[in-house]
Design a protein around this motif. Structure first.
Motif, short mmCIF file in Angstrom:
data_model
loop_
_atom_site.label_atom_id
_atom_site.label_comp_id
_atom_site.label_asym_id
_atom_site.label_seq_id
_atom_site.Cartn_x
_atom_site.Cartn_y
_atom_site.Cartn_z
N LYS A 165 0.85 -1.21 0.00
CA LYS A 165 0.00 0.00 0.00
C LYS A 165 0.88 1.25 0.00
CE LYS A 165 -3.89 1.97 2.61
NZ LYS A 165 -3.44 3.32 2.86
N ALA A 166 1.91 1.26 0.86
CA ALA A 166 2.81 2.42 0.95
C ALA A 166 3.58 2.62 -0.36
CB ALA A 166 3.77 2.25 2.12
N VAL A 167 4.10 1.53 -0.94
CA VAL A 167 4.87 1.63 -2.19
C VAL A 167 3.96 2.11 -3.32
CG1 VAL A 167 6.11 0.28 -3.94
CG2 VAL A 167 6.61 -0.07 -1.52
N SER A 168 2.74 1.59 -3.35
CA SER A 168 1.78 2.01 -4.38
C SER A 168 1.51 3.52 -4.28
CB SER A 168 0.47 1.23 -4.21
OG SER A 168 -0.55 1.82 -4.98
N GLU A 169 1.26 3.99 -3.06
CA GLU A 169 0.93 5.40 -2.87
C GLU A 169 2.11 6.32 -3.13
OE1 GLU A 169 -0.65 5.57 1.10
OE2 GLU A 169 -2.56 4.67 0.50
N LYS A 170 3.30 5.92 -2.65
CA LYS A 170 4.44 6.83 -2.70
C LYS A 170 5.25 6.73 -3.99
CE LYS A 170 4.74 7.04 2.27
NZ LYS A 170 5.47 6.92 3.48
N LYS A 171 5.20 5.60 -4.67
CA LYS A 171 6.07 5.40 -5.83
C LYS A 171 5.34 5.17 -7.15
CE LYS A 171 9.46 5.91 -3.19
NZ LYS A 171 10.01 7.25 -3.19
N PHE A 172 4.08 4.74 -7.10
CA PHE A 172 3.40 4.35 -8.34
C PHE A 172 1.99 4.94 -8.47
CE2 PHE A 172 6.60 0.98 -7.71
CZ PHE A 172 7.29 1.13 -8.90
N ASP A 173 1.83 6.18 -8.04
CA ASP A 173 0.56 6.90 -8.24
C ASP A 173 -0.67 6.09 -7.81
OD1 ASP A 173 2.13 8.93 -9.47
OD2 ASP A 173 2.06 7.80 -11.35
N LYS A 174 -0.54 5.32 -6.75
CA LYS A 174 -1.64 4.52 -6.19
C LYS A 174 -2.13 3.41 -7.11
CE LYS A 174 -3.21 8.20 -3.16
NZ LYS A 174 -4.31 9.05 -2.73
N LEU A 175 -1.29 2.98 -8.05
CA LEU A 175 -1.67 1.83 -8.89
C LEU A 175 -1.73 0.59 -8.00
CD1 LEU A 175 0.47 2.47 -12.10
CD2 LEU A 175 -2.01 2.64 -11.87
N PRO A 176 -2.71 -0.29 -8.21
CA PRO A 176 -2.88 -1.45 -7.32
C PRO A 176 -1.72 -2.43 -7.37
CG PRO A 176 -4.85 -1.07 -8.68
CD PRO A 176 -3.77 -0.19 -9.22
N ILE A 177 -1.28 -2.81 -6.17
CA ILE A 177 -0.25 -3.85 -5.98
C ILE A 177 -0.82 -4.82 -4.96
CG2 ILE A 177 2.10 -4.35 -5.25
CD1 ILE A 177 2.85 -1.43 -5.90
#
Length: 199
Positions: free
Chosen positions: A101-113
């Motif tokens: 969730k943190a990586v998605s929000e901070k690094k990938f514009d909230k794309l689902p992981i």
């Protein structure tokens, strides 16, 4: 008669003076009790603060920090850009979910992981992570271009393996990525097509 009046006046003055002298002593006694009360309050505050500090230390002892990494575009080396703190008692899967969730929000514009599974392969824990996309294919541009594809690959691999993080506690040994539940087959993100292991 005058003499009696004089004696009575002197007697009255004497009584007044004696009563004036005893009042300050009473006041000092009440000040002493006030000081004692203040000291007791300070002691209970100190004791309360010590308990709070102990509780905070215990809470910190029961936490693990996971790093969030940036990848330098020139050297492709990871640099810690932040951390998240999690309860040490969480399962590896729950820690991975919080990290994704943190990586998605901070690094990938909230794309689902999403975390698909954690499997044991040759005695090692390997997490399978699915990069999901709607019909708009927002992940695809992140796999393209030699620099862009490498930065995306390294960002995902470093963040999930936590290789440079010594305080992560029990963790996975390897990671495998999928794109919409399929193997990732983009030339510039080729590292995502195979299982990557922690050093």
């Amino acid at each position: 008669m005058t003499r009696k009046l004089f004696l009575a006046t002197v007697l009255m003055l004497g009584i007044t003076l004696v009563s004036c002298n005893t009042k300050p002593n009473d006041t000092s006694k009440s000040n002493d009790s006030t000081n004692t009360t203040v000291e007791q309050n300070n002691d209970s505050k100190s004791s309360s603060e010590a308990k709070d500090n102990k509780t905070n230390e215990d809470a910190k002892a029961n936490k693990v920090k996971l790093s969030i990494y940036n990848i330098d575009e020139n050297s492709l080396e990871p640099n810690e850009s932040g951390t998240i703190e999690l309860d040490a008692k969480l399962s590896i899967e729950d820690k991975l979910k919080a990290l994704s969730k943190a990586v998605s929000e901070k690094k990938f514009d909230k794309l689902p992981i999403e975390i698909k599974s954690i499997d044991t392969v040759n005695g090692k824990k390997v997490a399978t992570i699915n990069l999901t996309d709607s019909s708009s294919s927002k992940w695809v541009p992140k796999f393209q271009g030699s620099t862009g594809g490498s930065v995306t690959s390294n960002t995902l691999i470093e963040n999930f393996l936590q290789s440079n993080n010594k305080s992560k506690g029990e963790w996975i040994d390897g990671v495998k990525f999928l794109y919409n539940n399929q193997p990732i087959e983009y030339e510039h993100a080729s590292d995502l097509s195979t299982v990557q292991y922690r050093n």
